[in-house]
Scaffold this motif. Structure first.
Motif, PDB file in Angstrom:
ATOM      1  N   GLY A 141       0.811  -1.213   0.000  1.00 17.82           N
ATOM      2  CA  GLY A 141       0.000   0.000   0.000  1.00 17.82           C
ATOM      3  C   GLY A 141       0.847   1.267   0.000  1.00 17.82           C
ATOM      4  N   ALA A 142       2.159   1.134  -0.189  1.00 17.09           N
ATOM      5  CA  ALA A 142       3.067   2.273  -0.071  1.00 17.09           C
ATOM      6  C   ALA A 142       3.475   2.817  -1.437  1.00 17.09           C
ATOM      7  N   TYR A 143       2.927   2.290  -2.514  1.00 19.92           N
ATOM      8  CA  TYR A 143       3.374   2.694  -3.841  1.00 19.92           C
ATOM      9  C   TYR A 143       2.168   2.994  -4.724  1.00 19.92           C
ATOM     10  N   SER A 144       2.214   4.110  -5.423  1.00 23.80           N
ATOM     11  CA  SER A 144       1.046   4.505  -6.219  1.00 23.80           C
ATOM     12  C   SER A 144       1.404   4.738  -7.683  1.00 23.80           C
ATOM     13  N   GLY A 145       2.652   4.394  -8.066  1.00 22.26           N
ATOM     14  CA  GLY A 145       3.038   4.567  -9.459  1.00 22.26           C
ATOM     15  C   GLY A 145       2.632   3.363 -10.297  1.00 22.26           C
ATOM     16  N   TYR A 146       3.200   3.285 -11.495  1.00 14.00           N
ATOM     17  CA  TYR A 146       2.924   2.147 -12.376  1.00 14.00           C
ATOM     18  C   TYR A 146       4.049   1.130 -12.268  1.00 14.00           C
TER      19      TYR A 146
END
Lengths: 196, 196
Positions: free
Chosen positions: A98-103
Motif C-alpha cells: 500500500g506504499a506505492y502509487s506509481g505504475y
C-alpha cells in the motif's frame, strides 16, 4: 507395451512441471486417477483456459485477461514513477504494501547466465519503449536482492544511461521486526554503509 | 479483482496435486505460462485423456485402456498364483524382476487410519470375488513393509481365512548388495529369525 503403463503419457506431462521428478509425477498421476479425478478435470480446464485467455499487458507486461491490465488502466496513479519487478508475484507483493502509487513494469524473469537467460530474454526492449513515453521520471528497481536480481538491476541501470530518467533501487537493510543477532552479516554491513 | 490475479484459477487447480503448496503452485503456473505454454497444453490434454480413457481392469483392478489388462489377458501365466500389490507401480516393479509368472491383484491403496483409508476403501471386496474363482491356490502378499502395508497384509490374511487358499508374504531380510553394517537393526533381526 503402452497399455501396460496407461498413465505414462500423464506422468511424462507432469514431469514438465518445475521441481517434479519421475517419482513425484507417478504419485501425482496415481493420486489424480485414483482419488481426485475431479481435480484432474479442473486442472485440465484451468491449464487450457490460462493458455487460451491470459496474455501480457501491452503497457506493463504482466499477465492479464485484457489488452491492458487493471493497474495500467487506472488513470489515478502517479505516471512519473515506474517500478521494475521480476514477476507478477513481486508486483502483487509491492501492491500489498500500500506504499506505492506509481505504475509497474514486469520483466517476467531475471538475468541468469546459469539458466541461459540473458539480457535479451527478459522484457528489457519493451521496458525501453515503455520508459520512452516522456512522462516517466523515475525508474524504481525492485528486482530481487540476489546475484541474479542485482545483475538484472545493473542491466536496467545501464539501459537507462543517457535518458532523462532517474534510476533508484529499493533500500537494502535490516528487515523490520528482526533482532540484529539473527541477521546475516552481509545485510548488517550494507545497513551500516547505507545508514541515514 | 480476478483480473489482478489472472493465474489464480490455475494456481488453485495445481494445489490439488499432492505435495504442491501455494508457492510451488505459483512457480509452476508462472513457468508454464512464461516458458512452457506447450507443456501446459500437453498436460491439459494428458489429464483429459487419462480421465476419459483409463479404467480399472475388471480382473486385477489395475489401470488399463481396455476392460481387461494385457497381463490378465495373457493365458500363458500361472493361474494358481495371485500376487496382491498396492499400486500399479508395485505391479510394474514385480514384473521387472522377471521372477513371477502368476497374475496380480492391485488394491489401489493401503489401509491408513491416519489418512482415513480403512479396509473398505481399498479393493478388498473385489479381491474376495477374484479369489473365489476356484483356480487360485496361493495369494502372495506383496504390500509394503511399512506399518500401513503390514496392516493391509493382515487385513487380506484375515479375509482369506476359511477359504481354500494358501496365503504367503514376500520374505523380509537383508537387501541384496548391502553390507550388514549399514542395514537397520529391525531388518537384521527379522533376517535372523527367518534364517533358512
Amino acid at each position: 507395451m503402452s497399455d501396460l503403463q496407461p498413465l505414462d503419457p500423464l506422468i511424462q506431462a507432469l514431469r514438465r512441471l518445475p521441481g517434479v521428478g519421475v517419482k513425484s509425477a507417478q504419485r501425482m498421476a496415481f493420486h489424480l486417477m485414483q482419488r481426485d479425478q475431479d481435480g484432474a478435470r479442473v486442472l485440465s480446464r484451468a491449464l487450457q483456459e490460462a493458455v487460451d485467455s491470459v496474455q501480457h499487458c501491452s503497457r506493463c507486461n504482466t499477465f492479464t485477461h485484457d489488452a491492458v491490465c487493471p493497474i495500467c488502466r487506472d488513470a489515478g496513479r502517479d505516471a512519473a514513477r515506474l517500478c521494475v519487478v521480476e514477476t507478477p508475484a513481486d508486483l502483487a507483493a509491492m501492491e500489498r504494501t500500500g506504499a506505492y502509487s506509481g505504475y509497474y513494469f514486469v520483466l517476467m524473469g531475471r538475468i541468469s547466465p546459469m539458466d541461459g537467460v540473458g539480457a535479451k530474454d527478459i522484457g528489457l526492449p519493451r521496458l525501453l519503449e515503455r520508459v520512452a513515453d516522456g512522462v516517466v521520471q523515475e525508474v524504481i528497481l525492485a528486482t530481487s536482492f540476489t546475484t541474479e536480481g542485482e545483475a538484472t538491476a545493473h542491466a536496467v541501470t545501464e539501459l537507462m544511461q543517457g535518458r532523462q530518467v532517474q534510476v533508484t533501487r529499493l533500500a537494502r537493510g535490516v528487515p523490520v521486526g528482526s533482532e540484529l543477532e539473527y541477521v546475516d552479516l552481509g545485510t548488517i554491513a550494507h545497513a551500516l554503509v547505507e545508514r541515514r
